[in-house]
Design an enzyme around this catalytic site. Structure first.
Site, PDB file in Angstrom:
ATOM      1  CG  ASP A  67       3.486   1.842   9.458  1.00  0.00           C
ATOM      2  OD1 ASP A  67       3.210   2.671  10.343  1.00  0.00           O
ATOM      3  OD2 ASP A  67       3.535   2.144   8.245  1.00  0.00           O
ATOM      4  CE  LYS A 116      -1.800   1.639   4.032  1.00  0.00           C
ATOM      5  NZ  LYS A 116      -1.517   3.062   4.216  1.00  0.00           N
ATOM      6  CG  ASN A 117       2.394   2.822   3.532  1.00  0.00           C
ATOM      7  OD1 ASN A 117       1.203   3.096   3.312  1.00  0.00           O
ATOM      8  ND2 ASN A 117       2.891   2.718   4.758  1.00  0.00           N
ATOM      9  NE  ARG A 139       0.364  10.826   9.363  1.00  0.00           N
ATOM     10  CZ  ARG A 139       0.259   9.558   8.993  1.00  0.00           C
ATOM     11  NH1 ARG A 139      -0.739   8.828   9.388  1.00  0.00           N
ATOM     12  NH2 ARG A 139       1.152   9.010   8.201  1.00  0.00           N
ATOM     13  CB  CYS A 177      -4.522  10.929  11.994  1.00  0.00           C
ATOM     14  SG  CYS A 177      -2.963  10.099  12.072  1.00  0.00           S
ATOM     15  NE  ARG A 218      -6.553   4.188   5.850  1.00  0.00           N
ATOM     16  CZ  ARG A 218      -5.526   4.586   6.601  1.00  0.00           C
ATOM     17  NH1 ARG A 218      -5.638   4.621   7.906  1.00  0.00           N
ATOM     18  NH2 ARG A 218      -4.396   4.966   6.055  1.00  0.00           N
TER      19      ARG A 218
END
Ligand code: UD1
Length: 435
Positions: free
Chosen positions: A314, A22-23, A129, A124, A407
């Site tokens: 993560d 994803k990233n 961020r 968030c 997500r």
């Protein structure tokens, strides 16, 4: 809102295909904005974040074609992106609010069109961020930046100018944004203290295939020589190291054995070393990584998150969950995000023994067993930690707010079910019917 129901206690065993990252995919999609030609991305995961990014690009005037594909032995998506001319240079609040990575349109659109407006992402669950590093770098390259009505408004009527830009933090997002912007700048840009994550190298490889002149990616100094224009390319997205690490944790916590097909051991050296230190057998196979905890007597290990190649933030929540039933104590220290222990109060409700000290550290003391509960997560990776706890808890665990998982984890229930987990998704309608 969908929920996931798990009955704990099954040892997992078998193979799990690791999807495209994803990233890596999110900045790759935005790189397509740098050219009027077609950029085709294969091995794309089917995730809501990818859909959100596609929706943003459609709104900017990109034409997108989607194909079902079969890459490296498992189904995936291929997308073609073509932006002959952007019809809007605005990334509206509603898109950025849903997904902060929307800010990846900033560098490409500014470099190609000399103007862009991107809603400021705001904070968030995991932290504030900020975007100061992105903005200061673009200013150093000649852009005029104004914050107005919650939007970053960036202008550079003449070309961006290549500069030597030392980052004060090795930000992944800023490295991607500035690398993309610099491909079309006048002169040479040198990013110092650049992020070294594999997703940055993947982006550099696509940009090079599009005609960019980049060297040093994967190290802390990246040099980008600006070119007049970029052209189309075809690129295969790298496997998702965070998904691989998450399923490695699923094998370990259930004392099972899973082969992670397509996982790249070189991108996971630090987490795999932690698993070895815990007593797990890790081996490289021709297709990926074999994680074998069937005979392991798990021993808690300290973890400190760091920039790549250090332990990834993560994977912090998932590896914290691994320590819940390991022997002894483990100190988990978070150095990247200021608020990343939101999973702890939920794990406590399942019988975990964890003490959080300040914002940065948690001490986990292993317990005999966990018990199932209704839990709720506040972010993507924390949700997976709750899934892990549910896999070994006695009885039923219900994980609420599944949209976080959607997500970033492709076909999560299918993948876990295929290796023996008792897991199912409860759709909202079923849930109402059941009440
Ligand atoms: C990316 C990942 C995210 C991961 C993070 C760190 C994506 C879409 N997201 O996020 O999953 O947790 O890397 O590996 O790839 N910072 C500033 N100013 C800035 C930018 C960042 O102070 O302008 C700080 C942040 O607050 C944070 C640290 O730098 O403390 C790292 O952030 P960064 O690497 O930029 O993370 P993201 O790219 O947002």
């Amino acid at each position: 809102m969908d929920k996931i129901k798990i009955i704990g206690g099954n040892k997992l065993s078998g193979k799990i295909y690791i999807s495209g990252a994803k990233n890596a995919a999110l900045p790759l999609i935005c790189a397509s904005l740098l050219t009027k030609d077609t950029v085709t991305l294969t091995n794309m995961p089917e995730l809501s974040d990818i859909k959100s990014m596609n929706a943003l690009l459609l709104q900017l005037g990109t034409q997108i074609d989607e194909f079902d594909d079969f890459v490296d032995g498992h189904p995936s998506k291929t997308y073609s992106y073509r932006t002959p001319e952007a019809t809007s240079l605005i990334a509206p609040y509603d898109y950025v609010r849903k997904m902060r990575a929307s800010y990846y349109v900033l560098g490409p659109l500014l470099a190609r069109y000399g103007h862009v407006e991107v809603s400021l992402p705001g904070g968030c669950a995991i932290g504030a961020r900020p975007m100061d590093i992105h903005l200061s770098a673009l200013e150093q390259m000649g852009a005029k930046i104004e914050i107005k009505n919650g939007y970053i408004i960036a202008d550079c009527p003449n070309k961006l100018q290549g500069k030597r830009i030392p980052f004060n933090i090795a930000s992944v997002g800023a490295t991607c944004n500035i690398m993309m912007a610099a491909t079309l700048a006048q002169g040479t840009t040198i990013i110092e203290n650049a992020a070294k994550e594999p997703e940055i190298s993947d982006l550099a490889e696509l940009l090079i295939a599009m005609g960019a002149k980049i060297s040093g990616h994967g190290t802390s100094t990246i040099t980008i020589e600006g070119v007049e224009s970029l052209h189309g390319a075809v690129h295969k997205v790298i496997p998702d190291r965070i998904e691989a690490g998450s399923y490695a944790a699923a094998a370990v916590i259930t004392r099972g054995k899973i082969e992670l097909i397509n996982a790249q051991p070189q991108t996971l050296q630090n987490p795999l070393q932690i698993l070895k230190d815990m007593g797990v057998k890790i081996s490289e196979t021709p297709n990926g990584i074999l994680v074998d905890a069937t005979h392991a007597h798990l021993v808690g290990q300290d973890i400190m998150t760091d920039y790549y190649p250090g332990f990834p933030t993560d994977l912090q929540a998932q590896f914290l969950a691994l320590m819940l039933t390991a022997d002894g104590a483990a100190m988990i220290t978070e150095t990247i995000w200021e608020n990343r222990f939101m999973h702890v109060p939920e794990l406590l409700r399942m019988g975990a023994n964890i003490k959080v000290h300040g914002h940065a550290s948690a001490i986990v003391r292993g317990v005999e067993k966990l018990s199932g509960a209704q839990v709720m997560a506040t972010d993507l990776r924390a949700s997976f930690a709750l899934i892990l706890a549910g896999l070994i808890a006695e009885g039923e665990t219900i994980v609420n707010r599944v949209y976080h998982l959607d997500r970033g984890y492709e076909h999560l229930e299918e993948k876990l079910k295929a290796v023996g987990a008792d897991i199912e998704r409860i759709h909202e309608a079923d849930d109402i019917a059941a009440e």
